[in-house]
Design a protein around this motif. Sequence first.
Motif, PDB file in Angstrom:
ATOM      1  N   LYS A   1       0.885  -1.254   0.081  1.00  0.00           N
ATOM      2  CA  LYS A   1      -0.008  -0.020  -0.012  1.00  0.00           C
ATOM      3  C   LYS A   1       0.905   1.248   0.051  1.00  0.00           C
ATOM      4  N   ILE A   2       0.476   2.224  -0.889  1.00  0.00           N
ATOM      5  CA  ILE A   2       1.177   3.512  -0.903  1.00  0.00           C
ATOM      6  C   ILE A   2      -0.058   4.582  -0.590  1.00  0.00           C
ATOM      7  N   ILE A   3       0.082   5.096   0.614  1.00  0.00           N
ATOM      8  CA  ILE A   3      -1.046   6.121   0.784  1.00  0.00           C
ATOM      9  C   ILE A   3      -0.454   7.545   0.618  1.00  0.00           C
ATOM     10  N   ASP A   4      -1.090   8.323  -0.397  1.00  0.00           N
ATOM     11  CA  ASP A   4      -0.987   9.793  -0.314  1.00  0.00           C
ATOM     12  C   ASP A   4       0.750   9.898  -0.716  1.00  0.00           C
ATOM     13  N   ARG A   5       1.391   8.986  -1.203  1.00  0.00           N
ATOM     14  CA  ARG A   5       2.855   9.096  -1.415  1.00  0.00           C
ATOM     15  C   ARG A   5       3.604   9.568  -0.152  1.00  0.00           C
ATOM     16  N   LYS A   6       3.042   9.245   1.014  1.00  0.00           N
ATOM     17  CA  LYS A   6       3.702   9.644   2.147  1.00  0.00           C
ATOM     18  C   LYS A   6       3.824   8.369   2.950  1.00  0.00           C
ATOM     19  N   THR A   7       3.358   7.502   2.738  1.00  0.00           N
ATOM     20  CA  THR A   7       3.366   6.194   3.584  1.00  0.00           C
ATOM     21  C   THR A   7       3.484   4.878   2.592  1.00  0.00           C
ATOM     22  N   PHE A   8       4.366   4.117   2.786  1.00  0.00           N
ATOM     23  CA  PHE A   8       4.622   2.899   2.177  1.00  0.00           C
ATOM     24  C   PHE A   8       4.348   1.699   3.216  1.00  0.00           C
ATOM     25  N   TYR A   9       3.521   0.758   2.864  1.00  0.00           N
ATOM     26  CA  TYR A   9       3.331  -0.428   3.805  1.00  0.00           C
ATOM     27  C   TYR A   9       3.338  -1.565   2.826  1.00  0.00           C
ATOM     28  N   SER A  10       4.218  -2.654   3.627  1.00  0.00           N
ATOM     29  CA  SER A  10       4.133  -3.917   2.810  1.00  0.00           C
ATOM     30  C   SER A  10       4.132  -5.365   3.684  1.00  0.00           C
ATOM     31  N   SER A  11       3.518  -6.230   3.278  1.00  0.00           N
ATOM     32  CA  SER A  11       3.850  -7.569   4.012  1.00  0.00           C
ATOM     33  C   SER A  11       4.652  -8.390   3.065  1.00  0.00           C
ATOM     34  N   GLY A  12       5.111  -9.478   3.608  1.00  0.00           N
ATOM     35  CA  GLY A  12       5.966 -10.340   2.644  1.00  0.00           C
ATOM     36  C   GLY A  12       7.384  -9.995   2.810  1.00  0.00           C
ATOM     37  N   ILE A  13       7.915  -9.263   3.954  1.00  0.00           N
ATOM     38  CA  ILE A  13       9.241  -8.841   4.030  1.00  0.00           C
ATOM     39  C   ILE A  13      10.055  -9.714   4.394  1.00  0.00           C
ATOM     40  N   LYS A  14      11.402 -10.151   4.003  1.00  0.00           N
ATOM     41  CA  LYS A  14      12.052 -11.022   4.247  1.00  0.00           C
ATOM     42  C   LYS A  14      13.508 -10.661   5.027  1.00  0.00           C
ATOM     43  N   LYS A  15      13.832  -9.341   4.486  1.00  0.00           N
ATOM     44  CA  LYS A  15      15.224  -8.880   4.709  1.00  0.00           C
ATOM     45  C   LYS A  15      15.513  -7.395   4.355  1.00  0.00           C
ATOM     46  N   ILE A  16      16.067  -6.851   4.956  1.00  0.00           N
ATOM     47  CA  ILE A  16      16.490  -5.515   4.495  1.00  0.00           C
ATOM     48  C   ILE A  16      18.040  -5.264   4.089  1.00  0.00           C
ATOM     49  N   HIS A  17      18.197  -5.118   2.825  1.00  0.00           N
ATOM     50  CA  HIS A  17      19.513  -5.344   2.289  1.00  0.00           C
ATOM     51  C   HIS A  17      20.219  -3.743   2.848  1.00  0.00           C
ATOM     52  N   SER A  18      19.746  -2.687   2.391  1.00  0.00           N
ATOM     53  CA  SER A  18      20.158  -1.327   2.802  1.00  0.00           C
ATOM     54  C   SER A  18      19.121  -0.585   2.950  1.00  0.00           C
ATOM     55  N   LEU A  19      19.224   0.574   3.733  1.00  0.00           N
ATOM     56  CA  LEU A  19      18.299   1.507   3.974  1.00  0.00           C
ATOM     57  C   LEU A  19      19.236   3.127   4.097  1.00  0.00           C
ATOM     58  N   ASN A  20      18.682   4.026   3.655  1.00  0.00           N
ATOM     59  CA  ASN A  20      19.169   5.406   3.797  1.00  0.00           C
ATOM     60  C   ASN A  20      17.674   6.328   3.741  1.00  0.00           C
ATOM     61  N   GLU A  21      17.835   7.502   3.929  1.00  0.00           N
ATOM     62  CA  GLU A  21      16.872   8.735   3.728  1.00  0.00           C
ATOM     63  C   GLU A  21      16.261   8.610   2.323  1.00  0.00           C
ATOM     64  N   THR A  22      16.970   8.210   1.284  1.00  0.00           N
ATOM     65  CA  THR A  22      16.798   8.293  -0.061  1.00  0.00           C
ATOM     66  C   THR A  22      16.342   6.881  -0.745  1.00  0.00           C
ATOM     67  N   GLU A  23      16.701   5.806  -0.088  1.00  0.00           N
ATOM     68  CA  GLU A  23      16.546   4.539  -0.684  1.00  0.00           C
ATOM     69  C   GLU A  23      16.287   3.310   0.381  1.00  0.00           C
ATOM     70  N   PHE A  24      15.343   2.473   0.095  1.00  0.00           N
ATOM     71  CA  PHE A  24      15.461   1.122   1.005  1.00  0.00           C
ATOM     72  C   PHE A  24      15.464  -0.014  -0.162  1.00  0.00           C
ATOM     73  N   ILE A  25      16.501  -1.052  -0.060  1.00  0.00           N
ATOM     74  CA  ILE A  25      16.430  -1.996  -0.849  1.00  0.00           C
ATOM     75  C   ILE A  25      16.048  -3.558   0.027  1.00  0.00           C
ATOM     76  N   ILE A  26      14.877  -4.003  -0.250  1.00  0.00           N
ATOM     77  CA  ILE A  26      14.554  -5.185   0.601  1.00  0.00           C
ATOM     78  C   ILE A  26      14.111  -6.496  -0.173  1.00  0.00           C
ATOM     79  N   ASP A  27      14.307  -7.672   0.517  1.00  0.00           N
ATOM     80  CA  ASP A  27      13.795  -8.713  -0.018  1.00  0.00           C
ATOM     81  C   ASP A  27      12.353  -9.013   0.333  1.00  0.00           C
TER      82      ASP A  27
END
Length: 94
Positions: free
Chosen positions: A12-38
């Motif tokens: 789900k993306i709500i008003d381009r302000k909130t991102f929600y996801s189920s089915g997350i396995k792992k976070i590879h990297s994150l910072n204030e401009t990018e998240f990379i997840i499995d």
Amino acid sequence: MITIENEKQEIKIIDRKTFYSSGIKKIHSLNETEFIIDTNYGSMQIEGDNLSMDELDLQKGILKISGTINSVTFISSIKKQEKKTKNIFGKLFK
């Protein structure tokens, strides 16, 4: 990556302000401009501005991010994405 049969993923993306996801396995990297997840269905890249992780529960596979969401991209492989980034910089500095 192994996908569990009959396991759903909800995004789900709500008003381009909130991102929600189920089915997350792992976070590879994150910072204030990018998240990379499995996820159950492969790797995903979330790009934006002022991104922050509001909720993470790997037991339940839930991730919630707030900030300005600019793009959500499914990527076939983390290694391919890293190679693509390196190739771009290689072309710039030739």
